[in-house]
Design an enzyme around this catalytic site. Structure first.
Site: not given
Ligand code: XIL
Length: 641
Positions: A346, A468
């Site tokens: 990111e 994701e």
């Molecule tokens: C999220 C987790 O799932 C949550 O439990 C935490 O509170 C915040 O992060 N992008 C990413 C992930 O790369 O690591 C994030 O995961 C969601 C967005």
């Protein structure tokens, strides 16, 4: 002894199947309904004045626990926690000395603050490494009594000192009607295709899991069946979990060197132990990120109020962090296939620019301490250089981001990736794919926009992983919402499938809706009752399970027995002849014993079952033997006591 166990197995298999069929399709389990279905294992109304199951939280906790008739919900008494001098002071209720690991329980209670209720129900436990962890389960505020309504808790056998406790403010806290209910044991649907089989010849199919998931038998059964192609730790391998502040500061004090960050994988160990034991490939997520990275990591002396360090010092910290990360990981888990790593996460805004500089702060700011120290996104390249230098062989390196279909972001990512590719530093792009179905036709992004982004990334000649994937509906989903979600998922999966030559893994960000990070909008393929949602069926619709899949994952596959050196067709335990041995076979055997006619096994099925216990004739002992294999209590059949 054997038969006793067998009877127990039979009753829980069918009771769970019946309970499941009555469950509604919803994001989270309906809490009242769950409590009603579960078995109450502890219940306190405090009318008898007994508060011995509740304690304060140890040496420095001044809480005194007694009962009071000042106020109550049921009867005339409630528990009173008085003398609280710190926000974290109890009352606490220990779980692991009373309840079973890997079992789901619901906690319900009434809570009241002395003047105003501003409390939290939290959980505490100690890891196998002796580190104590805390998590907030629910926050309660308002006048008068507030309700804790069936909050799910569970723990593994690696956790000790597991407590739930009430905290917040320093006023007295009153508790009434504290009830612990054991959730009905859930069985997953074994008779649906396994995602890892459907896509076996296309790409790895995986998911992300949390420590809570690990303590839920049903969730892990879904992981084993569908997602054992790849696992990502939901949070535990991120910088804020891995960096050890106390150890960093101690090392600095001892040596005067604050460029060698000290790390610990203690939070990730339960996850990594599971992956090692089950031979599941792991995505490493993530090394360099503005979020979930403590600000002190960027400060002089690792002090919260320290000055920002220089770029040179941060480069040294980055290199030493990445080095220690991979060295420790591979030393602890030499057998895990760390096949992919999100090196940088990111770094680009939707507008294609670096993030604003600044602290992460509480509550998740969008600012980046990396940009603060480096002045721009020039930290990306060294991060990849160091990852290339220290990552284990076979670990592919990715840049990972969300919204990678926004036009300016596409441009920025492609430009960055092209340069890194020319230098041989990057292997692929991770498209997070946190999508939003909205009402359906107005989905963000549209399937078309998503598809065009994939086209562009595919042209780059780098690998792509969908890292994701989840697609939210809305906060009060109806059947129509789930239908729209299914159509959208299908469109996205078709687009992914059309690019499968460039895509090596598809990771769904979580297993069941109720455990998702976006649980309020039900974004996943399975609901809170472990049932496949319409979206699950939509993504496999029209796809055949390949006859000779390249296997992903670890379903128990016992050796084929041989007769006189010749291999036979018998796969011991495979009652339903689907080529795998799992709980569905156990159920088929039990049904067959109960009613040969209604639940006939094929001749091959009978041959597969007959000798599981080493004796001729199909009996409960064959079912027991198969169950022991599935539960990994034995490693091969036949099982002869
Ligand atoms: C999220 C987790 O799932 C949550 O439990 C935490 O509170 C915040 O992060 N992008 C990413 C992930 O790369 O690591 C994030 O995961 C969601 C967005």
């Amino acid at each position: 002894m054997k038969m006793k166990c067998f009877n127990k197995l039979a009753s829980c298999t069918f009771a769970a199947a019946m309970a499941l069929s009555a469950m509604p399709t919803a994001c989270a389990a309906d809490s009242e309904e769950n409590s009603a279905k579960g078995k109450t294992v502890y219940s306190f109304d405090f009318e008898d004045g007994d508060v011995s199951a509740f304690t304060n939280r140890g040496d420095n906790d001044t809480t005194v626990i007694s009962t009071t008739d000042e106020s109550s919900v049921s009867g005339s008494k409630s528990l009173l926690a008085s003398g609280r001098s710190k926000e974290w002071n109890g009352p606490a209720f220990q779980l692991d000395d009373k309840l079973e690991p890997y079992t789901e329980y619901y906690i319900s209670a009434k809570v009241k603050g002395k003047y105003y209720t501003n409390a939290m129900l939290s959980m505490q436990y100690t890891t196998a490494d002796g580190e104590t962890k805390y998590s907030n389960l629910v926050s309660l505020s308002g006048n008068d009594w507030q309700t804790v309504d069936s909050v799910k808790v569970s723990f593994t056998d690696e956790m000790t000192g597991v407590f739930v406790y009430f905290e917040g403010g320093t006023d007295d806290i009153l508790i009434d009607d504290f009830v612990v209910t054991q959730a009905p044991e859930a069985e997953i649907e074994q008779d649906i295709p396994a995602l890892k089989d459907v896509f076996a010849n296309d790409f790895k199919i995986g998911t992300a899991i949390t420590p809570n998931d690990l303590s839920s038998k049903a969730t892990m059964a879904l992981v084993e069946k569908h997602f054992s192609g790849s696992l990502t730790a939901g949070n535990e391998m991120k910088p804020d979990s891995v960096l050890n502040k106390a150890a960093c500061q101690a090392y600095f004090e001892e040596t005067g060197d604050d460029t060698v960050p000290q790390i610990s994988f203690s939070a990730a160990k339960p996850f990594l132990n599971y992956c090692q034991k089950n031979n599941i490939p792991v995505r490493v997520h993530t090394l360099v990120w503005h979020s979930q990275t403590p600000d002190w990591f960027f400060k002089e002396g690792y002090a919260d109020d320290g000055e920002w360090v220089s770029k040179e010092k941060m480069l040294a910290r980055m290199e030493n962090y990445i080095k220690a990360y991979f060295e420790e990981l591979t030393a602890l888990y030499p057998d895990i296939d760390f096949y992919a790593c999100d090196v940088v996460n990111e770094a680009w805004t939707d507008g294609g620019t670096p993030r604003d500089p600044g602290e992460q702060g509480q509550g998740g700011s969008q600012k980046s301490a990396w940009v603060q120290v480096f002045g721009d996104n020039s930290f990306i390249e060294p991060a990849f250089e160091f990852a290339r230098k220290y990552a284990p062989e076979g670990c592919k390196l990715y840049y990972n981001d969300f919204n990678e279909y926004m036009p300016q972001k596409i441009t920025a990512v492609i430009e960055m990736a092209t340069e890194l590719k020319e230098k041989g530093l990057i292997d692929g792009l991770g498209m997070q794919s946190h999508l939003d179905v909205r009402s359906g036709p107005d989905a963000f992004p549209s399937v078309d926009v998503y598809n065009k982004a994939l086209d562009k990334y595919a042209e780059l000649g780098l690998d792509i992983q969908i890292t994701e994937l989840d697609a939210t509906t809305n906060t009060n989903p109806t059947d129509e919402s789930f239908t729209a979600q299914a159509e959208y998922y299908k469109g996205i999966m078709d687009s992914i499938y059309a690019h499968k030559d460039n895509i090596s893994a598809v990771v769904i960000w979580g297993v069941t809706d109720d455990a998702s990070w976006r649980a309020d909008r039900c974004p996943l393929l399975f609901d809170g009752e472990y049932k496949a949602k319409p979206a699950f069926y939509s993504i496999i619709e029209g796809r055949e399970i390949p006859e000779q899949p390249t296997t992903q994952g670890t379903t128990a596959k016992p050796d084929k027995p041989t007769t006189g050196g010749e291999e036979t067709n018998v796969l011991l335990g495979d009652a339903n002849e689907d080529g795998e041995v799992n709980m569905a076979d156990v159920a088929s055997i039990i049904q067959h014993i109960g009613n040969h006619d209604a639940y006939a096994l094929s001749a091959q099925g009978e041959a597969n079952v007959d000798m599981c216990d080493g004796n001729a004739g199909i009996t409960g002992n064959d079912a027991l033997a198969v169950q022991l294999l599935v539960a990994k209590q034995i490693d091969k059949l036949p099982y002869v006591e």
